[in-house]
Design a protein around this motif. Structure first.
Motif, PDB file in Angstrom:
ATOM      1  N   LEU A 142       0.835  -1.205   0.000  1.00 16.24           N
ATOM      2  CA  LEU A 142       0.000   0.000   0.000  1.00 16.24           C
ATOM      3  C   LEU A 142       0.869   1.254   0.000  1.00 16.24           C
ATOM      4  O   LEU A 142       1.970   1.259   0.554  1.00 16.24           O
ATOM      5  CB  LEU A 142      -0.908   0.030   1.231  1.00 16.24           C
ATOM      6  N   TRP A 143       0.326   2.312  -0.641  1.00 13.63           N
ATOM      7  CA  TRP A 143       0.982   3.631  -0.635  1.00 13.63           C
ATOM      8  C   TRP A 143      -0.009   4.666  -0.147  1.00 13.63           C
ATOM      9  O   TRP A 143      -1.226   4.563  -0.371  1.00 13.63           O
ATOM     10  CB  TRP A 143       1.461   3.995  -2.033  1.00 13.63           C
ATOM     11  N   ARG A 180      -9.746  -0.139   7.357  1.00  8.98           N
ATOM     12  CA  ARG A 180      -8.946  -0.638   8.473  1.00  8.98           C
ATOM     13  C   ARG A 180      -7.731   0.228   8.774  1.00  8.98           C
ATOM     14  O   ARG A 180      -7.071   0.030   9.789  1.00  8.98           O
ATOM     15  CB  ARG A 180      -8.488  -2.069   8.194  1.00  8.98           C
ATOM     16  N   ILE A 181      -7.440   1.173   7.877  1.00  9.17           N
ATOM     17  CA  ILE A 181      -6.246   2.007   8.012  1.00  9.17           C
ATOM     18  C   ILE A 181      -6.663   3.453   8.242  1.00  9.17           C
ATOM     19  O   ILE A 181      -7.500   3.986   7.513  1.00  9.17           O
ATOM     20  CB  ILE A 181      -5.360   1.898   6.749  1.00  9.17           C
ATOM     21  N   ALA A 182      -6.056   4.110   9.238  1.00 11.12           N
ATOM     22  CA  ALA A 182      -6.434   5.483   9.569  1.00 11.12           C
ATOM     23  C   ALA A 182      -5.881   6.488   8.575  1.00 11.12           C
ATOM     24  O   ALA A 182      -6.540   7.489   8.268  1.00 11.12           O
ATOM     25  CB  ALA A 182      -5.958   5.814  10.979  1.00 11.12           C
ATOM     26  N   SER A 183      -4.675   6.276   8.085  1.00 14.10           N
ATOM     27  CA  SER A 183      -4.093   7.229   7.134  1.00 14.10           C
ATOM     28  C   SER A 183      -4.670   6.999   5.740  1.00 14.10           C
ATOM     29  O   SER A 183      -5.147   5.907   5.433  1.00 14.10           O
ATOM     30  CB  SER A 183      -2.567   7.083   7.116  1.00 14.10           C
ATOM     31  N   PRO A 184      -4.646   8.006   4.871  1.00 10.16           N
ATOM     32  CA  PRO A 184      -5.195   7.834   3.525  1.00 10.16           C
ATOM     33  C   PRO A 184      -4.427   6.770   2.736  1.00 10.16           C
ATOM     34  O   PRO A 184      -3.204   6.658   2.848  1.00 10.16           O
ATOM     35  CB  PRO A 184      -5.012   9.220   2.886  1.00 10.16           C
ATOM     36  N   ILE A 185      -5.146   5.994   1.947  1.00 13.21           N
ATOM     37  CA  ILE A 185      -4.550   4.994   1.062  1.00 13.21           C
ATOM     38  C   ILE A 185      -4.776   5.457  -0.380  1.00 13.21           C
ATOM     39  O   ILE A 185      -5.912   5.568  -0.844  1.00 13.21           O
ATOM     40  CB  ILE A 185      -5.169   3.599   1.275  1.00 13.21           C
TER      41      ILE A 185
END
Length: 412
Positions: A142-143, A180-185
């Motif tokens: 992921l980035w 599931r991820i708080a930061s932007p994907i």
């Protein structure tokens, strides 16, 4: 009748798979471990079967991107000033190994070895009667920004990923990860042909139980020196065998030095934090690499583990709390369910300057061989390494891959 007894010096994943491979071919094997409960890199890694990493890290590309990866600039590569006497000579050798001509040879050798990694893992878990230990579900990268996603995708498209292949994540898949991820994907890819171990602790326990059940002997002792067909322990005891195989990780160089063998190895230390088994992270999710942060998170039966850091130092140097703090920072930014009470770990990957393992015989000496220096690929390459050693010590006239590139004679 040939003496089919073997002493394996070092009980990490390479030592254990080598011991089992020899056992399966009729050898009587004794495994000598330095600690009762080792916490080596073998069992503290990310559990990732990295078939996609067919390009050695020592490369022109690595040299070009070196500065941006430094820990002091937010990256994962740590060169502690107090350890300069350890890492500077190694770094100079690494730069030499990264020359285009040497890199091409190393790339060819590593790609051939990695092509055999997953088939060897299938054979290994089948022989353990534990196929569930191997999960061939690939992994995800992921980035977090559009710029890093474009740069990262282009990098993988230009890379040799060996037997692994990847595709872009669909919008639905990206949305699932974003939930599931708080930061932007901003983007991601899904690899196929890679995999993971269901749980490193279960792997270690299962392998040891099989080794003992099949007649193997395990000793906890420190090796003082190795001679022709003999091992001398620090307590004065002597052990003999037809073959001695040194699989002692970073300690291997010292054991081989009296034979005139050069092994310019370094402890490439990694760090991880891990929750317990009750964690809000689906058990069926594959390993996920947060490439912007040089971090991987893997769900095991025993919990969720986040691993990172490449720290060049002495193996026994004290851990640096700043490395765990960096991991905690990334965990918090990503919103991973790994709390402040997570277990902390640090271990040393045995690394040689060209990022190829050392597998071969000590020339001019009866019955001494070696298998160590697998850097980030110890888990990935352990079963094929065991098979190669067993073939080398046995009656096989050919091996699945050429052995010459992995001989320590490459270092003079």
């Amino acid at each position: 009748m040939p003496d089919r007894t073997a002493l394996i010096i070092g009980g990490g994943v390479v030592g254990m798979t080598t011991a089992l491979a020899l056992q399966r071919r009729g050898w009587t094997v004794t495994l000598v471990e330095a600690e009762e409960n080792p916490r080596a890199a073998s069992w503290g890694n990310a559990g990732h079967i990295a078939t996609e990493q067919a390009e050695p890290i020592a490369s022109p590309k690595m040299v070009r991107g070196f500065a941006g990866k430094l820990f002091c600039r937010g990256g994962a590569l740590a060169l502690p000033p107090r350890e300069i006497g350890t890492w500077l000579p190694f770094a100079l050798r690494l730069l030499g190994a990264a020359r285009a001509d040497r890199y091409v040879r190393a790339h060819t050798a590593l790609a051939a070895l990695l092509a055999e990694a997953m088939p060897a893992w299938r054979r290994h878990v089948a022989a353990l009667d534990a196929p569930g230990l191997l999960r061939e579900d690939g992994h995800v990268v992921l980035w977090e920004t559009a710029e890093s996603a474009a740069r990262g995708l282009a990098g993988w498209q230009a890379a040799d990923t060996g037997t692994a292949r990847f595709r872009a994540l669909t919008e639905a898949e990206l949305a699932q990860w974003q939930s599931r991820i708080a930061s932007p994907i901003a983007g991601g890819i899904r690899f196929e042909g890679s995999g993971q171990i269901a749980d490193p602790t279960q792997l270690a326990d299962t392998a040891l139980q099989r080794f003992l059940a099949d007649g193997g002997t395990r000793m906890v002792a420190h090796v003082e020196a190795i001679g022709d067909g003999e091992v001398r322990l620090t307590d004065g005891r002597r052990l003999s065998a037809g073959e001695i195989v040194v699989t002692a990780g970073v300690a291997s160089a010292k054991l081989l030095r009296p034979f005139g063998v050069k092994a310019p190895i370094i402890a490439e230390r990694g760090y991880h934090v891990q929750t317990g088994p009750e964690v809000d992270w689906p058990a069926d999710l594959p390993p996920v690499v947060f490439e912007d942060r040089s971090m991987i998170a893997t769900r095991f039966a025993g919990g969720l583990r986040a691993a990172s850091i490449v720290e060049f130092a002495r193996a026994k140097a004290r851990p640096d709390p700043a490395k765990w703090n960096r991991l905690r920072h990334h965990i918090a930014a990503l919103g991973l369910p790994i709390g402040a009470d997570a277990a902390l770990w640090m271990g040393a990957r045995p690394t040689l300057p060209d990022y190829l393992p050392a597998i071969g015989r000590v020339p001019g000496v009866r019955g001494v061989s070696y298998a160590f220096g697998h850097n980030h690929l110890g888990l990935t390459l352990a079963p094929i390494t065991g098979e190669l050693v067993a073939a080398m010590l046995g009656d096989a006239t050919t091996t699945p891959v050429p052995m010459e590139p992995f001989a320590l004679t490459r270092f003079g």
